[in-house]
Design a protein around this motif. Sequence first.
Motif, PDB file in Angstrom:
ATOM      1  N   UNK A  40     114.997 -60.581 -43.694  1.00  0.00           N
ATOM      2  CA  UNK A  40     114.185 -59.757 -42.794  1.00  0.00           C
ATOM      3  C   UNK A  40     112.759 -60.291 -42.701  1.00  0.00           C
ATOM      4  N   UNK A  41     112.198 -60.674 -43.851  1.00  0.00           N
ATOM      5  CA  UNK A  41     110.831 -61.186 -43.845  1.00  0.00           C
ATOM      6  C   UNK A  41     110.746 -62.499 -43.079  1.00  0.00           C
ATOM      7  N   UNK A  42     111.740 -63.356 -43.245  1.00  0.00           N
ATOM      8  CA  UNK A  42     111.738 -64.637 -42.529  1.00  0.00           C
ATOM      9  C   UNK A  42     111.899 -64.461 -41.028  1.00  0.00           C
ATOM     10  N   UNK A  43     112.474 -63.343 -40.612  1.00  0.00           N
ATOM     11  CA  UNK A  43     112.651 -63.077 -39.190  1.00  0.00           C
ATOM     12  C   UNK A  43     111.634 -62.050 -38.687  1.00  0.00           C
ATOM     13  N   UNK A  44     110.521 -61.958 -39.402  1.00  0.00           N
ATOM     14  CA  UNK A  44     109.370 -61.164 -38.969  1.00  0.00           C
ATOM     15  C   UNK A  44     109.704 -59.680 -38.857  1.00  0.00           C
ATOM     16  N   UNK A  45     110.496 -59.178 -39.787  1.00  0.00           N
ATOM     17  CA  UNK A  45     110.773 -57.749 -39.874  1.00  0.00           C
ATOM     18  C   UNK A  45     110.508 -57.289 -41.295  1.00  0.00           C
ATOM     19  N   UNK A  46     110.113 -56.034 -41.416  1.00  0.00           N
ATOM     20  CA  UNK A  46     109.846 -55.471 -42.728  1.00  0.00           C
ATOM     21  C   UNK A  46     110.731 -54.250 -42.936  1.00  0.00           C
ATOM     22  N   UNK A  47     111.324 -54.142 -44.122  1.00  0.00           N
ATOM     23  CA  UNK A  47     112.133 -52.984 -44.470  1.00  0.00           C
ATOM     24  C   UNK A  47     111.238 -51.895 -45.049  1.00  0.00           C
ATOM     25  N   UNK A  48     111.518 -50.657 -44.676  1.00  0.00           N
ATOM     26  CA  UNK A  48     110.751 -49.517 -45.179  1.00  0.00           C
ATOM     27  C   UNK A  48     111.547 -48.843 -46.291  1.00  0.00           C
ATOM     28  N   UNK A  49     111.149 -49.003 -47.554  1.00  0.00           N
ATOM     29  CA  UNK A  49     111.914 -48.385 -48.648  1.00  0.00           C
ATOM     30  C   UNK A  49     111.996 -46.866 -48.551  1.00  0.00           C
ATOM     31  N   UNK A  50     110.994 -46.224 -47.928  1.00  0.00           N
ATOM     32  CA  UNK A  50     111.010 -44.766 -47.803  1.00  0.00           C
ATOM     33  C   UNK A  50     112.131 -44.280 -46.897  1.00  0.00           C
ATOM     34  N   UNK A  51     112.641 -45.150 -46.027  1.00  0.00           N
ATOM     35  CA  UNK A  51     113.719 -44.775 -45.112  1.00  0.00           C
ATOM     36  C   UNK A  51     115.079 -45.287 -45.582  1.00  0.00           C
ATOM     37  N   UNK A  52     115.127 -45.857 -46.770  1.00  0.00           N
ATOM     38  CA  UNK A  52     116.377 -46.367 -47.326  1.00  0.00           C
ATOM     39  C   UNK A  52     116.822 -45.454 -48.467  1.00  0.00           C
ATOM     40  N   UNK A  53     118.105 -45.185 -48.529  1.00  0.00           N
ATOM     41  CA  UNK A  53     118.652 -44.289 -49.535  1.00  0.00           C
ATOM     42  C   UNK A  53     119.871 -44.903 -50.203  1.00  0.00           C
ATOM     43  N   UNK A  54     120.187 -44.372 -51.371  1.00  0.00           N
ATOM     44  CA  UNK A  54     121.358 -44.807 -52.130  1.00  0.00           C
ATOM     45  C   UNK A  54     122.217 -43.587 -52.404  1.00  0.00           C
ATOM     46  N   UNK A  55     123.513 -43.694 -52.123  1.00  0.00           N
ATOM     47  CA  UNK A  55     124.460 -42.641 -52.488  1.00  0.00           C
ATOM     48  C   UNK A  55     125.571 -43.285 -53.303  1.00  0.00           C
ATOM     49  N   UNK A  56     125.943 -42.643 -54.396  1.00  0.00           N
ATOM     50  CA  UNK A  56     126.912 -43.203 -55.330  1.00  0.00           C
ATOM     51  C   UNK A  56     128.119 -42.282 -55.404  1.00  0.00           C
ATOM     52  N   UNK A  57     129.291 -42.850 -55.236  1.00  0.00           N
ATOM     53  CA  UNK A  57     130.541 -42.106 -55.353  1.00  0.00           C
ATOM     54  C   UNK A  57     131.190 -42.478 -56.688  1.00  0.00           C
ATOM     55  N   UNK A  58     131.214 -41.559 -57.589  1.00  0.00           N
ATOM     56  CA  UNK A  58     131.804 -41.796 -58.911  1.00  0.00           C
ATOM     57  C   UNK A  58     132.424 -40.489 -59.381  1.00  0.00           C
ATOM     58  N   UNK A  59     133.692 -40.545 -59.785  1.00  0.00           N
ATOM     59  CA  UNK A  59     134.417 -39.332 -60.145  1.00  0.00           C
ATOM     60  C   UNK A  59     134.819 -39.307 -61.615  1.00  0.00           C
ATOM     61  N   UNK A  60     134.093 -40.051 -62.416  1.00  0.00           N
ATOM     62  CA  UNK A  60     134.319 -40.010 -63.858  1.00  0.00           C
ATOM     63  C   UNK A  60     133.747 -38.711 -64.429  1.00  0.00           C
ATOM     64  N   UNK A  61     134.347 -38.230 -65.503  1.00  0.00           N
ATOM     65  CA  UNK A  61     133.826 -37.026 -66.154  1.00  0.00           C
ATOM     66  C   UNK A  61     132.439 -37.269 -66.729  1.00  0.00           C
ATOM     67  N   UNK A  62     132.216 -38.471 -67.232  1.00  0.00           N
ATOM     68  CA  UNK A  62     130.897 -38.842 -67.756  1.00  0.00           C
ATOM     69  C   UNK A  62     130.436 -40.111 -67.032  1.00  0.00           C
ATOM     70  N   UNK A  63     129.911 -39.973 -65.837  1.00  0.00           N
ATOM     71  CA  UNK A  63     129.534 -41.162 -65.060  1.00  0.00           C
ATOM     72  C   UNK A  63     128.395 -41.924 -65.710  1.00  0.00           C
ATOM     73  N   UNK A  64     128.410 -43.243 -65.598  1.00  0.00           N
ATOM     74  CA  UNK A  64     127.311 -44.041 -66.154  1.00  0.00           C
ATOM     75  C   UNK A  64     126.049 -43.857 -65.317  1.00  0.00           C
ATOM     76  N   UNK A  65     124.890 -44.148 -65.867  1.00  0.00           N
ATOM     77  CA  UNK A  65     123.652 -44.028 -65.084  1.00  0.00           C
ATOM     78  C   UNK A  65     123.678 -44.998 -63.909  1.00  0.00           C
ATOM     79  N   UNK A  66     123.202 -44.563 -62.750  1.00  0.00           N
ATOM     80  CA  UNK A  66     123.240 -45.451 -61.576  1.00  0.00           C
ATOM     81  C   UNK A  66     122.264 -46.601 -61.726  1.00  0.00           C
ATOM     82  N   UNK A  67     122.576 -47.749 -61.143  1.00  0.00           N
ATOM     83  CA  UNK A  67     121.636 -48.871 -61.188  1.00  0.00           C
ATOM     84  C   UNK A  67     120.393 -48.556 -60.366  1.00  0.00           C
TER      85      UNK A  67
END
Length: 253
Positions: A40-67
């Motif tokens: 993105x930077x090489x193509x003259x675009x910038x990513x906005x971290x405030x508009x990016x989100x992470x959703x994690x699908x995990x169905x373990x009884x004791x899920x590990x901490x997300x990265x």
Amino acid sequence: MRDALINQWKYVDDLSMAESRHYLEPSSMQNELDGFTDWSRNNHMLLNPDKCQVIIFCFMKCPPPPPVLTINGLPLEVVPITLLLGVWLQKDLKWETQVTRMIGKANGRLFFLRKLKHFNLPTQDLVTIFTSFVRPVLEYCAPVWHPGLTCAQSDRLEAVQRRAVRTILGRHFTNYEQARKNLNIPLLSDRRRDLCFKFGTYLERHRPSMLPPKGSDYHNRTTRNCDKYRHVKCRTDRLRNSPIPYVVRLLNA
């Protein structure tokens, strides 16, 4: 993925990245994010971290901490619900938010139907307004979420159409079943099933790799089930009520 984007000229409105891995395997998502950030930077675009989100699908009884995923050193927010191409996804892959949002939007449009009723529009015109302006809200991307609906959620969706039919007929309304027949309006659940079947026929023609093989793909014998798709083995109801297994059952039936 990045090479394919480099050779295209377009406005990038939305991009989603997904990763499926065993919980003991290290995540490679941060490397993909770093690579896409550099592109993105090489193509003259910038990513906005405030508009990016992470959703994690995990169905373990004791899920590990997300990265912890970052863009330009800023951590991304981990959310339980997110909007993807007009569909609300929950981390438990249930559809309560999607149903609630659709009902709220459809009820807002019913307001216009009630206002038009006061102008004594012909009944058929009111039906056309409902089927072209209100009902599509209740059917958007139905093949994605219809198989996973609960009976209560299906009834809530049907209640919106029941209110619309009552509005259209006014004092001539007697009961829902008879009113639907008079107006030639099918049940929403029947329409959603038909939409799922049409989606299945589309996959047969254009995306056959998304469907399991047929019996004839394993042998050359002519049997009663040679033209049917192999059963998708599902260990959980969550998988059984997901789009592809449901579509396969419709096509085989």
